[in-house]
Structures are given as C-alpha cells and as structure tokens.
Scaffold this motif. Structure first.
Motif, PDB file in Angstrom:
ATOM      1  N   VAL A  48      45.417  40.251  61.484  1.00  0.00           N
ATOM      2  CA  VAL A  48      46.762  40.439  60.922  1.00  0.00           C
ATOM      3  C   VAL A  48      47.171  41.910  60.909  1.00  0.00           C
ATOM      4  O   VAL A  48      48.163  42.274  60.287  1.00  0.00           O
ATOM      5  CB  VAL A  48      46.902  39.799  59.521  1.00  0.00           C
ATOM      6  N   ASN A  49      46.403  42.742  61.603  1.00  0.00           N
ATOM      7  CA  ASN A  49      46.689  44.184  61.722  1.00  0.00           C
ATOM      8  C   ASN A  49      46.719  44.900  60.376  1.00  0.00           C
ATOM      9  O   ASN A  49      47.467  45.863  60.196  1.00  0.00           O
ATOM     10  CB  ASN A  49      48.003  44.443  62.460  1.00  0.00           C
ATOM     11  N   ALA A  50      45.932  44.442  59.419  1.00  0.00           N
ATOM     12  CA  ALA A  50      45.881  45.103  58.117  1.00  0.00           C
ATOM     13  C   ALA A  50      45.061  46.378  58.211  1.00  0.00           C
ATOM     14  O   ALA A  50      44.085  46.449  58.960  1.00  0.00           O
ATOM     15  CB  ALA A  50      45.272  44.173  57.068  1.00  0.00           C
ATOM     16  N   GLU A  51      45.478  47.370  57.453  1.00  0.00           N
ATOM     17  CA  GLU A  51      44.702  48.603  57.374  1.00  0.00           C
ATOM     18  C   GLU A  51      44.582  49.040  55.925  1.00  0.00           C
ATOM     19  O   GLU A  51      45.442  48.751  55.102  1.00  0.00           O
ATOM     20  CB  GLU A  51      45.309  49.703  58.241  1.00  0.00           C
ATOM     21  N   THR A 102      56.065  38.607  64.219  1.00  0.00           N
ATOM     22  CA  THR A 102      56.587  37.242  64.154  1.00  0.00           C
ATOM     23  C   THR A 102      55.496  36.246  63.795  1.00  0.00           C
ATOM     24  O   THR A 102      55.722  35.305  63.027  1.00  0.00           O
ATOM     25  CB  THR A 102      57.240  36.862  65.505  1.00  0.00           C
ATOM     26  N   GLU A 103      54.292  36.474  64.297  1.00  0.00           N
ATOM     27  CA  GLU A 103      53.176  35.550  64.055  1.00  0.00           C
ATOM     28  C   GLU A 103      52.754  35.497  62.584  1.00  0.00           C
ATOM     29  O   GLU A 103      52.017  34.601  62.189  1.00  0.00           O
ATOM     30  CB  GLU A 103      51.956  35.957  64.899  1.00  0.00           C
ATOM     31  N   GLN A 159      58.891  29.824  58.454  1.00  0.00           N
ATOM     32  CA  GLN A 159      60.100  29.317  59.126  1.00  0.00           C
ATOM     33  C   GLN A 159      61.392  30.027  58.725  1.00  0.00           C
ATOM     34  O   GLN A 159      62.372  29.985  59.464  1.00  0.00           O
ATOM     35  CB  GLN A 159      60.237  27.799  58.916  1.00  0.00           C
ATOM     36  N   HIS A 160      61.423  30.724  57.587  1.00  0.00           N
ATOM     37  CA  HIS A 160      62.625  31.449  57.163  1.00  0.00           C
ATOM     38  C   HIS A 160      62.574  32.926  57.556  1.00  0.00           C
ATOM     39  O   HIS A 160      63.487  33.686  57.241  1.00  0.00           O
ATOM     40  CB  HIS A 160      62.813  31.346  55.647  1.00  0.00           C
ATOM     41  N   GLY A 161      61.480  33.326  58.202  1.00  0.00           N
ATOM     42  CA  GLY A 161      61.354  34.706  58.650  1.00  0.00           C
ATOM     43  C   GLY A 161      60.675  35.636  57.660  1.00  0.00           C
ATOM     44  O   GLY A 161      60.512  36.820  57.937  1.00  0.00           O
ATOM     45  N   PHE A 162      60.272  35.121  56.491  1.00  0.00           N
ATOM     46  CA  PHE A 162      59.537  35.932  55.519  1.00  0.00           C
ATOM     47  C   PHE A 162      58.070  35.988  55.910  1.00  0.00           C
ATOM     48  O   PHE A 162      57.559  35.102  56.608  1.00  0.00           O
ATOM     49  CB  PHE A 162      59.640  35.328  54.110  1.00  0.00           C
ATOM     50  N   PHE A 163      57.344  37.028  55.440  1.00  0.00           N
ATOM     51  CA  PHE A 163      55.889  37.021  55.589  1.00  0.00           C
ATOM     52  C   PHE A 163      55.384  35.710  54.971  1.00  0.00           C
ATOM     53  O   PHE A 163      55.833  35.306  53.897  1.00  0.00           O
ATOM     54  CB  PHE A 163      55.242  38.200  54.854  1.00  0.00           C
ATOM     55  N   HIS A 164      54.449  35.070  55.634  1.00  0.00           N
ATOM     56  CA  HIS A 164      53.903  33.797  55.153  1.00  0.00           C
ATOM     57  C   HIS A 164      53.191  34.000  53.821  1.00  0.00           C
ATOM     58  O   HIS A 164      52.461  34.976  53.637  1.00  0.00           O
ATOM     59  CB  HIS A 164      52.939  33.221  56.199  1.00  0.00           C
ATOM     60  N   ALA A 202      58.797  37.729  50.573  1.00  0.00           N
ATOM     61  CA  ALA A 202      58.196  38.925  51.194  1.00  0.00           C
ATOM     62  C   ALA A 202      58.907  39.173  52.510  1.00  0.00           C
ATOM     63  O   ALA A 202      58.512  38.671  53.557  1.00  0.00           O
ATOM     64  CB  ALA A 202      56.701  38.721  51.394  1.00  0.00           C
ATOM     65  N   ASN A 203      59.980  39.948  52.434  1.00  0.00           N
ATOM     66  CA  ASN A 203      60.812  40.188  53.597  1.00  0.00           C
ATOM     67  C   ASN A 203      60.909  41.687  53.837  1.00  0.00           C
ATOM     68  O   ASN A 203      61.200  42.439  52.913  1.00  0.00           O
ATOM     69  CB  ASN A 203      62.213  39.603  53.355  1.00  0.00           C
ATOM     70  N   GLY A 204      60.640  42.127  55.040  1.00  0.00           N
ATOM     71  CA  GLY A 204      60.741  43.540  55.348  1.00  0.00           C
ATOM     72  C   GLY A 204      59.938  43.879  56.581  1.00  0.00           C
ATOM     73  O   GLY A 204      59.391  43.004  57.251  1.00  0.00           O
TER      74      GLY A 204
END
Length: 155
Positions: free
Chosen positions: A28-31, A48-49, A53-58, A97-99
């Motif tokens: 998930v590319n976390a650092e 995106t991955e 479905q609403h475009g927020f972080f899962h 969680a949107n951003g």
C-alpha cells in the motif's frame, strides 16, 4: 501526555527493520514518517487501488494503517528480543478518508509488562489540510523472548 522511555536502546533500528519487512505495508506504499518512544506516524499516498466505490480511501486500509501505527508506537517501548501483536481494537470512523494522502498516528497511553494501550488517529490530507477520519483504541501485546523475524508455519 506522559513521556515514555524505550527499553531497547536500538528501538529505532528494530522498529524500522520490522516495518520494512511488512509486505502489506509495502503493497500500500506506506512509509514510516516519524518515530519516537511511544509514538509512530505512517503515511500513504492516494492510489486508485486503495479506494472504495465512492473514491474514498478504503475503510480497511484506514484501520490497517492505524493498527500498524499503534503497533509500532507500542513496539518502540518493548525490550530487546520481543515482538508485537494486536490483541484488541475499537475504531470509529468520523469522516470519509478523502484526499491525496492518508496519515495515521499511534500514541501509547499506558504500558504494562505485557499489554500496552494505544490511541491511534487517521487523517486524510487534501491540499495540505488534515481532516480527522478515524479514532481508535488499540491493545498491543509484548511477546518477550519471541523473535520479530519471519515465522515458519505460523510459529
């Protein structure tokens, strides 16, 4: 806020090594962007991955990032030759969680011989502005005498 002391003088190297060996966090590319005794901050960028479905972080990702931040905040206080496992967690979502970025911060609130209680919060970051999207309480277990290395057959 209480100041905690690391029991392992090499805590930073030990914690960062453990984090670097987590395939899911790499996926998930976390650092790890900050680490101090009893505190850990993790971030990941929007892909995106990682959205629903609403475009927020899962939501599963948001909880996972908070769980890892809480675990490594606790682990930073553990003695040498130990590892960490989550025992319990209770989270509440406060906002979507949107951003462009997601940040989680774990902060130890109490420590014992085996159990550590940690507060974790997750923030979505959009155009430099942070919005609290999750808060939670986590219980972490210190497994003394157990290597933090790769388990064989789950042992």
């Amino acid at each position: 806020m209480e100041k905690f002391q690391a029991k392992n003088p090499d805590f930073e190297a030990v914690v960062r090594d453990s984090f670097a060996r987590q395939p899911f966090m790499a996926h998930v590319n976390a650092e790890m962007t900050a680490l101090a005794p009893g505190v850990c901050e993790l971030k990941t960028v929007r892909m995106t991955e990682l959205t629903q479905q609403h475009g927020f972080f899962h939501g599963g990702l948001v909880v996972s990032l908070a769980d890892s931040a809480a675990g490594y905040a606790a682990y930073s206080l553990f003695p040498p030759s130990s590892t960490v496992l989550t025992v319990d967690l209770k989270t509440n979502f406060l906002n979507p969680a949107n951003g462009q970025m997601l940040k989680a911060v774990g902060t130890v609130i109490s420590e014992g011989d085996k159990l550590y209680h940690v507060k974790a919060e997750a923030f979505s970051i959009d155009n430099g502005k942070e919005k609290l999207c999750l808060t939670g309480l986590f219980t972490m277990m210190c497994l003394q005498g157990k290597s933090d290395g790769v388990a064989v057959d789950g042992k």
